[in-house]
Design a protein around this motif. Structure first.
Motif, mmCIF file in Angstrom:
data_model
loop_
_atom_site.group_PDB
_atom_site.id
_atom_site.type_symbol
_atom_site.label_atom_id
_atom_site.label_comp_id
_atom_site.label_asym_id
_atom_site.label_seq_id
_atom_site.Cartn_x
_atom_site.Cartn_y
_atom_site.Cartn_z
ATOM 1 N N ASP A 181 0.910 -1.286 -0.132
ATOM 2 C CA ASP A 181 -0.123 0.008 -0.077
ATOM 3 C C ASP A 181 0.891 1.300 0.124
ATOM 4 O O ASP A 181 1.562 1.346 0.955
ATOM 5 N N PRO A 182 0.949 2.060 -1.164
ATOM 6 C CA PRO A 182 1.712 3.132 -1.231
ATOM 7 C C PRO A 182 1.190 4.320 -0.247
ATOM 8 O O PRO A 182 -0.127 4.279 -0.079
ATOM 9 N N LEU A 183 2.019 5.324 0.039
ATOM 10 C CA LEU A 183 1.472 6.310 0.674
ATOM 11 C C LEU A 183 0.637 6.988 -0.053
ATOM 12 O O LEU A 183 0.603 7.220 -1.328
ATOM 13 N N PRO A 184 -0.596 7.651 0.573
ATOM 14 C CA PRO A 184 -0.670 7.826 1.961
ATOM 15 C C PRO A 184 -1.518 6.797 2.578
ATOM 16 O O PRO A 184 -2.275 6.938 3.634
ATOM 17 N N TYR A 185 -1.283 5.382 2.089
ATOM 18 C CA TYR A 185 -1.847 4.206 2.808
ATOM 19 C C TYR A 185 -3.636 4.248 3.002
ATOM 20 O O TYR A 185 -4.016 4.000 3.790
ATOM 21 N N ASN A 186 -3.828 4.645 1.682
ATOM 22 C CA ASN A 186 -5.330 4.460 1.550
ATOM 23 C C ASN A 186 -6.032 3.294 1.745
ATOM 24 O O ASN A 186 -7.290 3.160 2.147
ATOM 25 N N THR A 187 -5.492 2.100 1.496
ATOM 26 C CA THR A 187 -6.084 0.767 1.698
ATOM 27 C C THR A 187 -6.056 0.624 3.222
ATOM 28 O O THR A 187 -7.251 0.423 3.658
ATOM 29 N N TRP A 188 -5.176 0.883 3.855
ATOM 30 C CA TRP A 188 -5.249 0.804 5.409
ATOM 31 C C TRP A 188 -6.294 1.932 5.887
ATOM 32 O O TRP A 188 -7.063 1.327 6.863
ATOM 33 N N SER A 189 -6.129 2.962 5.331
ATOM 34 C CA SER A 189 -7.116 3.928 6.080
ATOM 35 C C SER A 189 -8.845 3.582 5.545
ATOM 36 O O SER A 189 -9.501 3.743 6.522
ATOM 37 N N SER A 190 -8.791 3.199 4.379
ATOM 38 C CA SER A 190 -10.340 2.795 3.918
ATOM 39 C C SER A 190 -10.846 1.757 4.644
ATOM 40 O O SER A 190 -12.002 1.750 4.801
ATOM 41 N N TRP A 191 -9.893 0.515 4.975
ATOM 42 C CA TRP A 191 -10.580 -0.453 5.733
ATOM 43 C C TRP A 191 -10.550 -0.134 7.169
ATOM 44 O O TRP A 191 -11.066 -0.999 7.925
ATOM 45 N N GLY A 192 -9.950 1.024 7.864
ATOM 46 C CA GLY A 192 -9.860 1.190 9.213
ATOM 47 C C GLY A 192 -8.882 0.109 9.762
ATOM 48 O O GLY A 192 -9.166 -0.136 10.987
ATOM 49 N N ALA A 193 -7.752 -0.123 9.194
ATOM 50 C CA ALA A 193 -7.035 -1.513 9.722
ATOM 51 C C ALA A 193 -6.121 -0.948 10.560
ATOM 52 O O ALA A 193 -5.486 0.287 10.342
ATOM 53 N N GLU A 194 -5.856 -1.660 11.580
ATOM 54 C CA GLU A 194 -4.573 -1.668 12.343
ATOM 55 C C GLU A 194 -3.732 -2.569 12.494
ATOM 56 O O GLU A 194 -4.092 -3.691 11.738
ATOM 57 N N GLN A 195 -2.475 -2.350 12.713
ATOM 58 C CA GLN A 195 -1.586 -3.557 12.750
ATOM 59 C C GLN A 195 -2.053 -4.954 13.320
ATOM 60 O O GLN A 195 -2.883 -5.174 14.312
ATOM 61 N N ARG A 196 -1.755 -5.750 12.605
ATOM 62 C CA ARG A 196 -2.311 -7.271 12.431
ATOM 63 C C ARG A 196 -3.668 -7.723 12.533
ATOM 64 O O ARG A 196 -4.036 -8.611 13.180
ATOM 65 N N ASP A 197 -4.588 -6.794 11.998
ATOM 66 C CA ASP A 197 -5.878 -6.949 11.617
ATOM 67 C C ASP A 197 -6.030 -7.912 10.484
ATOM 68 O O ASP A 197 -5.129 -7.779 9.465
ATOM 69 N N LEU A 198 -7.056 -8.784 10.695
ATOM 70 C CA LEU A 198 -7.420 -9.757 9.674
ATOM 71 C C LEU A 198 -8.750 -9.618 9.346
ATOM 72 O O LEU A 198 -9.668 -9.719 10.317
ATOM 73 N N PHE A 199 -8.975 -9.256 8.241
ATOM 74 C CA PHE A 199 -10.622 -8.935 7.533
ATOM 75 C C PHE A 199 -11.030 -10.248 6.775
ATOM 76 O O PHE A 199 -10.349 -10.746 5.962
ATOM 77 N N PHE A 200 -12.201 -10.463 6.943
ATOM 78 C CA PHE A 200 -12.711 -11.514 6.233
ATOM 79 C C PHE A 200 -13.975 -11.237 5.229
ATOM 80 O O PHE A 200 -14.879 -10.419 5.848
ATOM 81 N N LEU A 201 -13.757 -11.403 4.103
ATOM 82 C CA LEU A 201 -14.912 -11.147 3.112
ATOM 83 C C LEU A 201 -15.395 -12.540 2.541
ATOM 84 O O LEU A 201 -14.741 -13.338 2.273
ATOM 85 N N ASP A 202 -16.961 -12.393 2.513
ATOM 86 C CA ASP A 202 -17.656 -13.668 1.835
ATOM 87 C C ASP A 202 -17.475 -13.745 0.481
ATOM 88 O O ASP A 202 -16.530 -12.901 -0.318
ATOM 89 N N SER A 203 -17.870 -14.886 -0.181
ATOM 90 C CA SER A 203 -17.615 -15.297 -1.556
ATOM 91 C C SER A 203 -18.310 -14.156 -2.515
ATOM 92 O O SER A 203 -17.904 -14.154 -3.726
ATOM 93 N N ASP A 204 -19.117 -13.272 -2.054
ATOM 94 C CA ASP A 204 -19.735 -12.255 -2.778
ATOM 95 C C ASP A 204 -19.041 -10.923 -2.581
ATOM 96 O O ASP A 204 -19.352 -9.846 -3.036
ATOM 97 N N GLY A 205 -17.870 -10.918 -1.730
ATOM 98 C CA GLY A 205 -17.094 -9.643 -1.696
ATOM 99 C C GLY A 205 -17.582 -8.885 -0.554
ATOM 100 O O GLY A 205 -17.014 -7.812 -0.225
ATOM 101 N N ASN A 206 -18.584 -9.318 0.340
ATOM 102 C CA ASN A 206 -19.253 -8.727 1.240
ATOM 103 C C ASN A 206 -18.318 -8.702 2.972
ATOM 104 O O ASN A 206 -17.968 -9.843 3.084
ATOM 105 N N TYR A 207 -18.304 -7.544 3.491
ATOM 106 C CA TYR A 207 -17.641 -7.848 4.788
ATOM 107 C C TYR A 207 -18.134 -8.843 5.854
ATOM 108 O O TYR A 207 -19.454 -8.645 5.716
ATOM 109 N N VAL A 208 -17.611 -9.636 6.376
ATOM 110 C CA VAL A 208 -18.018 -10.654 7.567
ATOM 111 C C VAL A 208 -17.606 -10.256 8.814
ATOM 112 O O VAL A 208 -18.370 -10.220 9.699
ATOM 113 N N ALA A 209 -16.362 -9.872 8.979
ATOM 114 C CA ALA A 209 -15.940 -9.869 10.110
ATOM 115 C C ALA A 209 -14.501 -9.425 10.150
ATOM 116 O O ALA A 209 -13.874 -9.499 9.158
#
Length: 121
Positions: free
Chosen positions: A71-99
């Motif tokens: 993820d290049p500066l300014p880390y838009n991917t991290w920001s848009s997901w609201g990710a923190e260090q060592r977070d793991l996001f799960f998306l279902d087979s339709d691409g929907n956020y699960v947990a």
């Protein structure tokens, strides 16, 4: 991405220079290999690091088969997901956020069971 259509996806966020993050990438790669060994072929695991640490990406890629994205500066991917260090996001087979949850403390069964819960029938 279209190559992940009909795939459950896991997205891991970490810093390539931190040993614990490299260890978690290895844990995720082992889990991915276990899934494949059990003929579970519709799961993809993606790791996402920051460009400022990209020189250490070898710690994530050496001996691992899961993809590493930078993820290049300014880390838009991290920001848009609201990710923190060592977070793991799960998306279902339709691409929907699960947990999402943090895997600083590795719990194979927690991650594996979350995957099994969202796999399509």
């Amino acid at each position: 991405p279209s190559n992940f259509e009909n795939q459950v996806t896991l997205h891991y966020f970490g810093h390539q220079t931190w040993q614990l993050c490299a260890t978690r990438v290895g844990n995720l790669d082992d889990l991915y290999q276990d899934l494949l060994d059990n003929n579970i072929n519709n799961v993809q695991i993606i790791t996402i690091g920051k460009s400022e640490y990209s020189s250490a990406s070898g710690d994530w890629t050496d001996e691992n088969s899961i993809p590493v994205l930078i993820d290049p500066l300014p880390y838009n991917t991290w920001s848009s997901w609201g990710a923190e260090q060592r977070d793991l996001f799960f998306l279902d087979s339709d691409g929907n956020y699960v947990a999402d949850f943090n895997i600083s403390n590795w719990d194979y069964n927690q991650v594996y069971n979350q995957i099994k819960d969202i796999l399509p029938e």
